[in-house]
Design a protein around this motif. Sequence first.
Motif, mmCIF file in Angstrom:
data_model
loop_
_atom_site.group_PDB
_atom_site.id
_atom_site.type_symbol
_atom_site.label_atom_id
_atom_site.label_comp_id
_atom_site.label_asym_id
_atom_site.label_seq_id
_atom_site.Cartn_x
_atom_site.Cartn_y
_atom_site.Cartn_z
ATOM 1 N N ASN A 178 0.990 -2.932 5.752
ATOM 2 C CA ASN A 178 1.480 -2.293 4.525
ATOM 3 C C ASN A 178 1.367 -3.171 3.298
ATOM 4 N N LYS B 233 11.171 -1.874 1.244
ATOM 5 C CA LYS B 233 9.864 -2.260 1.806
ATOM 6 C C LYS B 233 9.796 -3.763 2.059
ATOM 7 N N ARG C 292 0.869 -1.176 0.000
ATOM 8 C CA ARG C 292 0.000 0.000 0.000
ATOM 9 C C ARG C 292 0.902 1.220 0.000
ATOM 10 N N LYS C 293 0.438 2.284 -0.640
ATOM 11 C CA LYS C 293 1.202 3.546 -0.551
ATOM 12 C C LYS C 293 1.026 4.136 0.855
ATOM 13 N N GLU C 294 -0.187 3.985 1.419
ATOM 14 C CA GLU C 294 -0.474 4.484 2.759
ATOM 15 C C GLU C 294 -0.765 3.275 3.643
ATOM 16 N N ALA C 295 -0.087 3.155 4.804
ATOM 17 C CA ALA C 295 -0.350 2.019 5.694
ATOM 18 C C ALA C 295 -1.781 2.088 6.210
ATOM 19 N N LYS C 296 -2.424 0.923 6.375
ATOM 20 C CA LYS C 296 -3.810 0.871 6.847
ATOM 21 C C LYS C 296 -3.785 0.562 8.342
ATOM 22 N N ASP C 297 -4.533 1.351 9.146
ATOM 23 C CA ASP C 297 -4.448 1.131 10.600
ATOM 24 C C ASP C 297 -5.703 0.479 11.170
#
Length: 233
Positions: free
Chosen positions: A120, A150, A109-114
């Motif tokens: 990621n 990454k 992912r470009k933005e990590a999901k919380d």
Amino acid sequence: MAALSPYKADFLKASIEGGVLKFGSFELKSKRISPYFFNAGDFYRADLLQAISTAYAKCIIEAHKSGQLDFDIVFGPAYKGIPLATAATDKLAQLDPETYGKICYSFDRKEAKDHGEGGNIVGAPLKGKRILIVDDVITAGTAKREAIAKIEKEGGIVAGIVVALDRMEKLPAADGDDSKPGPSAMGELRKEYGIPIFAILTLDDIIEGMRGLASPEDVKKTEEYRAKYKASD
Ligand code: OMP
């Protein structure tokens, strides 16, 4: 120069006819002005997606058979690498189900999901696995370095890289003087990480194969660009 193997020639033809490989004037990430541009985001039609997934799969099978490449997971760096890695995994299993029927894919992912499953990485977990990066183009190698970092952060072991196109360019000179000879991005990555890197097509292949498919003017401009920016190794 030896003739392109049939799968490479088919891929080049599909890229030009499908408008994925374009000729004109394009500014690259490096700020160099190139007379050609390969946009992997333009393989969005089913027949073109099949053309690129077949080319990746055949390139990967060739490298695997030669003993230079062993991997568990095909990884596509976001965003353009995602459909490429997914389609290549599907095609590998289609062409040789016995060898590749259980190969996995994953992407970042470009933005990590919380929330939800978080993290990621989408797809197969990378920890302890041998990872093959499938990406579009190598010019300076910057995006490949980011992908390697990454994967290593997730505990994966980078086994190799396959790209659709090696532009064969020398790295931009630190002092901005591009007239001096310089090493290639691909060569530097190979040395730095000790991994094999494969390209379906190189700039040499494009120039050889574009005759008859592109205008003599475009061939000339592309040859001039090669003479100016081709790496010394
Ligand atoms: P690195 O060589 O790893 O920095 O990656 C080059 C990147 O440049 C590619 O991943 C593309 O985003 C972009 N690019 C193309 O897609 N096609 C080209 O023909 C040339 C470039 C480029 O800007 O050099």
